[in-house]
Scaffold this motif. Structure first.
Motif, PDB file in Angstrom:
ATOM      1  N   THR A  38      68.047  34.142  74.460  1.00 12.82           N
ATOM      2  CA  THR A  38      68.789  32.989  74.978  1.00 12.82           C
ATOM      3  C   THR A  38      69.445  32.157  73.882  1.00 12.82           C
ATOM      4  O   THR A  38      70.586  31.752  74.001  1.00 12.82           O
ATOM      5  CB  THR A  38      67.857  32.087  75.813  1.00 12.82           C
ATOM      6  OG1 THR A  38      67.309  32.882  76.860  1.00 12.82           O
ATOM      7  CG2 THR A  38      68.600  30.904  76.388  1.00 12.82           C
ATOM      8  N   TRP A  39      68.727  31.884  72.807  1.00 12.90           N
ATOM      9  CA  TRP A  39      69.247  31.000  71.768  1.00 12.90           C
ATOM     10  C   TRP A  39      69.654  31.745  70.510  1.00 12.90           C
ATOM     11  O   TRP A  39      69.797  31.150  69.452  1.00 12.90           O
ATOM     12  CB  TRP A  39      68.213  29.923  71.422  1.00 12.90           C
ATOM     13  CG  TRP A  39      67.778  29.158  72.621  1.00 12.90           C
ATOM     14  CD1 TRP A  39      66.522  29.130  73.162  1.00 12.90           C
ATOM     15  CD2 TRP A  39      68.579  28.323  73.456  1.00 12.90           C
ATOM     16  NE1 TRP A  39      66.498  28.341  74.274  1.00 12.90           N
ATOM     17  CE2 TRP A  39      67.756  27.819  74.484  1.00 12.90           C
ATOM     18  CE3 TRP A  39      69.924  27.948  73.445  1.00 12.90           C
ATOM     19  CZ2 TRP A  39      68.220  26.974  75.477  1.00 12.90           C
ATOM     20  CZ3 TRP A  39      70.387  27.104  74.439  1.00 12.90           C
ATOM     21  CH2 TRP A  39      69.534  26.622  75.432  1.00 12.90           C
ATOM     22  N   GLN A  40      69.825  33.063  70.589  1.00 11.95           N
ATOM     23  CA  GLN A  40      70.177  33.837  69.401  1.00 11.95           C
ATOM     24  C   GLN A  40      71.685  33.974  69.256  1.00 11.95           C
ATOM     25  O   GLN A  40      72.400  34.215  70.229  1.00 11.95           O
ATOM     26  CB  GLN A  40      69.548  35.232  69.462  1.00 11.95           C
ATOM     27  CG  GLN A  40      68.062  35.220  69.240  1.00 11.95           C
ATOM     28  CD  GLN A  40      67.485  36.614  69.221  1.00 11.95           C
ATOM     29  OE1 GLN A  40      67.850  37.474  70.019  1.00 11.95           O
ATOM     30  NE2 GLN A  40      66.568  36.851  68.291  1.00 11.95           N
ATOM     31  N   GLY A  41      72.146  33.840  68.017  1.00 12.03           N
ATOM     32  CA  GLY A  41      73.540  34.066  67.683  1.00 12.03           C
ATOM     33  C   GLY A  41      73.628  34.947  66.447  1.00 12.03           C
ATOM     34  O   GLY A  41      72.663  35.088  65.696  1.00 12.03           O
ATOM     35  N   ILE A  42      74.789  35.539  66.229  1.00  7.39           N
ATOM     36  CA  ILE A  42      75.030  36.413  65.071  1.00  7.39           C
ATOM     37  C   ILE A  42      75.843  35.622  64.051  1.00  7.39           C
ATOM     38  O   ILE A  42      76.875  35.035  64.393  1.00  7.39           O
ATOM     39  CB  ILE A  42      75.799  37.680  65.475  1.00  7.39           C
ATOM     40  CG1 ILE A  42      75.133  38.374  66.664  1.00  7.39           C
ATOM     41  CG2 ILE A  42      75.902  38.637  64.288  1.00  7.39           C
ATOM     42  CD1 ILE A  42      75.996  39.453  67.277  1.00  7.39           C
ATOM     43  N   TYR A  43      75.372  35.641  62.811  1.00  7.72           N
ATOM     44  CA  TYR A  43      75.986  34.830  61.758  1.00  7.72           C
ATOM     45  C   TYR A  43      76.312  35.649  60.517  1.00  7.72           C
ATOM     46  O   TYR A  43      75.537  36.515  60.108  1.00  7.72           O
ATOM     47  CB  TYR A  43      75.029  33.721  61.311  1.00  7.72           C
ATOM     48  CG  TYR A  43      74.784  32.679  62.355  1.00  7.72           C
ATOM     49  CD1 TYR A  43      75.591  31.544  62.424  1.00  7.72           C
ATOM     50  CD2 TYR A  43      73.758  32.815  63.280  1.00  7.72           C
ATOM     51  CE1 TYR A  43      75.375  30.575  63.385  1.00  7.72           C
ATOM     52  CE2 TYR A  43      73.533  31.855  64.246  1.00  7.72           C
ATOM     53  CZ  TYR A  43      74.343  30.746  64.289  1.00  7.72           C
ATOM     54  OH  TYR A  43      74.132  29.790  65.252  1.00  7.72           O
ATOM     55  N   LEU A  44      77.435  35.314  59.912  1.00  2.00           N
ATOM     56  CA  LEU A  44      77.705  35.680  58.527  1.00  2.00           C
ATOM     57  C   LEU A  44      77.069  34.582  57.689  1.00  2.00           C
ATOM     58  O   LEU A  44      77.280  33.396  57.956  1.00  2.00           O
ATOM     59  CB  LEU A  44      79.210  35.729  58.261  1.00  2.00           C
ATOM     60  CG  LEU A  44      79.572  35.869  56.781  1.00  2.00           C
ATOM     61  CD1 LEU A  44      79.355  37.295  56.321  1.00  2.00           C
ATOM     62  CD2 LEU A  44      80.989  35.420  56.526  1.00  2.00           C
ATOM     63  N   PHE A  45      76.282  34.968  56.702  1.00  2.00           N
ATOM     64  CA  PHE A  45      75.634  34.003  55.808  1.00  2.00           C
ATOM     65  C   PHE A  45      76.362  34.079  54.473  1.00  2.00           C
ATOM     66  O   PHE A  45      76.144  34.992  53.678  1.00  2.00           O
ATOM     67  CB  PHE A  45      74.166  34.362  55.666  1.00  2.00           C
ATOM     68  CG  PHE A  45      73.274  33.280  55.114  1.00  2.00           C
ATOM     69  CD1 PHE A  45      73.750  32.034  54.781  1.00  2.00           C
ATOM     70  CD2 PHE A  45      71.921  33.526  54.938  1.00  2.00           C
ATOM     71  CE1 PHE A  45      72.916  31.047  54.280  1.00  2.00           C
ATOM     72  CE2 PHE A  45      71.069  32.558  54.444  1.00  2.00           C
ATOM     73  CZ  PHE A  45      71.563  31.312  54.114  1.00  2.00           C
ATOM     74  N   GLU A  46      77.271  33.144  54.253  1.00  2.00           N
ATOM     75  CA  GLU A  46      78.057  33.101  53.010  1.00  2.00           C
ATOM     76  C   GLU A  46      77.205  32.492  51.909  1.00  2.00           C
ATOM     77  O   GLU A  46      76.637  31.419  52.080  1.00  2.00           O
ATOM     78  CB  GLU A  46      79.323  32.265  53.223  1.00  2.00           C
ATOM     79  CG  GLU A  46      80.171  32.094  51.976  1.00  2.00           C
ATOM     80  CD  GLU A  46      80.720  33.395  51.444  1.00  2.00           C
ATOM     81  OE1 GLU A  46      80.249  33.832  50.370  1.00  2.00           O
ATOM     82  OE2 GLU A  46      81.604  33.979  52.092  1.00  2.00           O
ATOM     83  N   HIS A  47      77.153  33.194  50.755  1.00  2.00           N
ATOM     84  CA  HIS A  47      76.344  32.735  49.631  1.00  2.00           C
ATOM     85  C   HIS A  47      77.177  32.233  48.446  1.00  2.00           C
ATOM     86  O   HIS A  47      76.607  31.775  47.454  1.00  2.00           O
ATOM     87  CB  HIS A  47      75.419  33.859  49.156  1.00  2.00           C
ATOM     88  CG  HIS A  47      74.523  34.387  50.225  1.00  2.00           C
ATOM     89  ND1 HIS A  47      73.672  33.588  50.956  1.00  2.00           N
ATOM     90  CD2 HIS A  47      74.359  35.645  50.698  1.00  2.00           C
ATOM     91  CE1 HIS A  47      73.008  34.327  51.826  1.00  2.00           C
ATOM     92  NE2 HIS A  47      73.407  35.564  51.691  1.00  2.00           N
ATOM     93  N   ARG A  48      78.494  32.311  48.538  1.00  6.88           N
ATOM     94  CA  ARG A  48      79.361  31.841  47.448  1.00  6.88           C
ATOM     95  C   ARG A  48      79.886  30.450  47.763  1.00  6.88           C
ATOM     96  O   ARG A  48      80.028  30.061  48.916  1.00  6.88           O
ATOM     97  CB  ARG A  48      80.552  32.787  47.237  1.00  6.88           C
ATOM     98  CG  ARG A  48      80.219  34.210  46.805  1.00  6.88           C
ATOM     99  CD  ARG A  48      79.558  34.327  45.443  1.00  6.88           C
ATOM    100  NE  ARG A  48      80.242  33.718  44.338  1.00  6.88           N
ATOM    101  CZ  ARG A  48      81.099  34.328  43.534  1.00  6.88           C
ATOM    102  NH1 ARG A  48      81.411  35.599  43.721  1.00  6.88           N
ATOM    103  NH2 ARG A  48      81.643  33.678  42.527  1.00  6.88           N
ATOM    104  N   ASP A  49      80.232  29.691  46.702  1.00  2.00           N
ATOM    105  CA  ASP A  49      80.736  28.328  46.862  1.00  2.00           C
ATOM    106  C   ASP A  49      82.196  28.284  47.315  1.00  2.00           C
ATOM    107  O   ASP A  49      82.571  27.430  48.108  1.00  2.00           O
ATOM    108  CB  ASP A  49      80.608  27.549  45.550  1.00  2.00           C
ATOM    109  CG  ASP A  49      79.162  27.247  45.193  1.00  2.00           C
ATOM    110  OD1 ASP A  49      78.322  27.157  46.110  1.00  2.00           O
ATOM    111  OD2 ASP A  49      78.873  27.089  43.994  1.00  2.00           O
TER     112      ASP A  49
END
Length: 140
Positions: free
Chosen positions: A116-127
């Protein structure tokens, strides 16, 4: 087997949700069962399935990873050798090594079987801002 690529423009470190784009790809390509494979084609960002209801979760995750792996300019990171691309580069590679660069998501009745509360994310690690390519592949 259907496959496409999507591009996500980032504004710096943080989580960027793309659940809707992935769901649209699945809906357009099946009304049955299968497996959606999501793969990011970069070495300084990663993918996550995470809560998408409370933005504090994203802020806390981002803060945790910044504390866990600070920039190479931080006194605790003097051991880092790879610094020519900036103080955020090697920490970004470390964060990407700790988190997945591909995800497998079951598909049932033409929909991703996310909670129900799950989403798919890109996790950006650069500034700096980047354009990140993500491959979506739907298999039987």
């Amino acid at each position: 087997m259907p496959q496409t690529s999507i591009t996500i423009s980032t504004r710096g470190q943080g989580l960027y949700e793309f659940t809707d784009e992935a769901a649209a790809f699945v809906r357009a390509n099946t009304d049955g069962e299968g497996l959606l494979t999501v793969f990011v084609r970069h070495t300084s960002c990663s993918l996550l399935i995470q809560e998408n209801a409370d933005p504090d979760v994203r802020r806390d995750l981002d803060a945790f990873f910044r504390r866990l792996v600070p920039p190479s300019s931080d006194p605790s990171m003097t051991w880092v050798v790879h610094t020519q691309e900036g103080p955020d580069d090697m920490p970004a590679h470390i964060k990407a090594a700790l988190t997945p660069v591909s995800l497998g998501i079951p598909v049932a009745r033409g929909r991703m079987a996310l909670g129900t509360w799950q989403g798919i994310y890109l996790f950006e690690h650069r500034d700096r801002p980047h354009r990140r390519e993500i491959v979506l592949h739907l298999g039987a």
